[in-house]
Design an enzyme around this catalytic site. Structure first.
Site, mmCIF file in Angstrom:
data_model
loop_
_atom_site.group_PDB
_atom_site.id
_atom_site.type_symbol
_atom_site.label_atom_id
_atom_site.label_comp_id
_atom_site.label_asym_id
_atom_site.label_seq_id
_atom_site.Cartn_x
_atom_site.Cartn_y
_atom_site.Cartn_z
ATOM 1 N N THR A 84 0.815 -1.205 0.000
ATOM 2 C CA THR A 84 0.000 0.000 0.000
ATOM 3 C C THR A 84 0.854 1.262 0.000
ATOM 4 O O THR A 84 0.461 2.291 -0.567
ATOM 5 C CB THR A 84 -0.964 0.002 1.196
ATOM 6 O OG1 THR A 84 -1.542 -1.293 1.342
ATOM 7 C CG2 THR A 84 -2.080 1.006 1.008
ATOM 8 N N CYS A 192 -0.309 -8.082 -0.048
ATOM 9 C CA CYS A 192 -0.102 -7.418 1.245
ATOM 10 C C CYS A 192 0.922 -8.256 1.973
ATOM 11 O O CYS A 192 0.812 -9.489 2.002
ATOM 12 C CB CYS A 192 -1.405 -7.332 2.043
ATOM 13 S SG CYS A 192 -1.142 -6.744 3.740
#
Length: 225
Positions: A84, A192
């Site tokens: 992110t 992630c």
């Protein structure tokens, strides 16, 4: 050998796993054959997903400052084991003085060795920021986005890993993955860096999953060796 600068702390468990994998993947027999690594772990970096949603402080200044600090320490190349965070890094990466090994490019490179299509599992911020969707469109990759409910369940797995509840995270992640495979049995992109830790605790066999943290570690070893 080039010196690697790592910006970590997003989150700490994923950073620790990244360092472990660098040691595992490095083709070395002696301590002296491993690379010099400059490590800056900053868990106080504002939440990246909250920043994308406009619900928190923009983490860009902190991330940029820390990358510039690693450069000043003598790093030859940078890596950030947080998907992110690259939403913000992409806005200024061309202004960095040294190269940055991009986790999204590394993850797609690994995935394409398995298949021409895959499911995307990531934080809600990564999905909202279109990080993987944009790159998939650029290279013509068939990227499947799970339903909103599944995305929220994946986000809860990330939070369990961050809070140290790996067993619970593994159990929940296994259920999510099996449900997704019942829809279409194609590889899972774990976009992630907390998710591979949950996968390891799930008991599922590897082979149809791609870890972004492993992909980045391999890309770093290839670049600096």
């Amino acid at each position: 050998m080039k010196k690697l600068g790592i910006l970590g702390g997003m989150g700490p468990a994923a950073t620790a796993e990244f360092l472990r994998l660098l040691a595992v993947y490095m083709p070395a027999e002696l301590d002296q054959q491993h690379p010099i690594i400059y490590m800056l772990s900053d868990p106080t970096t504002p939440d990246r997903s909250a920043g994308i949603f406009g619900q928190g402080e923009d983490p860009s200044p902190v991330i940029r400052k820390n990358l510039e600090t690693l450069t000043s320490w003598g790093a030859d190349v940078l890596a950030v084991p947080c998907n992110t965070a690259h939403y913000f890094i992409d806005k200024f990466k061309d202004e960095l003085k040294i190269p940055l090994i991009h986790i999204i490019e590394a993850t797609f490179s690994e995935t394409m060795k398995l298949s021409s299509k895959a499911w995307l599992y990531s934080t809600l911020g990564t999905v909202r920021g279109n990080l993987y969707q944009n790159y998939a469109q650029k290279i013509g990759f068939d990227l499947k986005i799970p339903a909103q409910e599944t995305q929220e369940e994946v986000e809860s797995v990330v939070r369990l890993v961050k809070s140290g509840k790996l067993t619970e995270a593994g159990d929940k992640f296994k259920e999510i993955i099996e449900n997704t495979w019942s829809i279409e049995d194609i590889p899972i992109m774990m976009a992630c860096t907390e998710l591979p830790l949950a996968f390891d605790a799930s008991g599922l066999k590897s082979g149809k999953s791609v870890s972004s943290i492993s992909a980045l570690a391999r890309a770093c070893i290839e670049y600096i060796s």
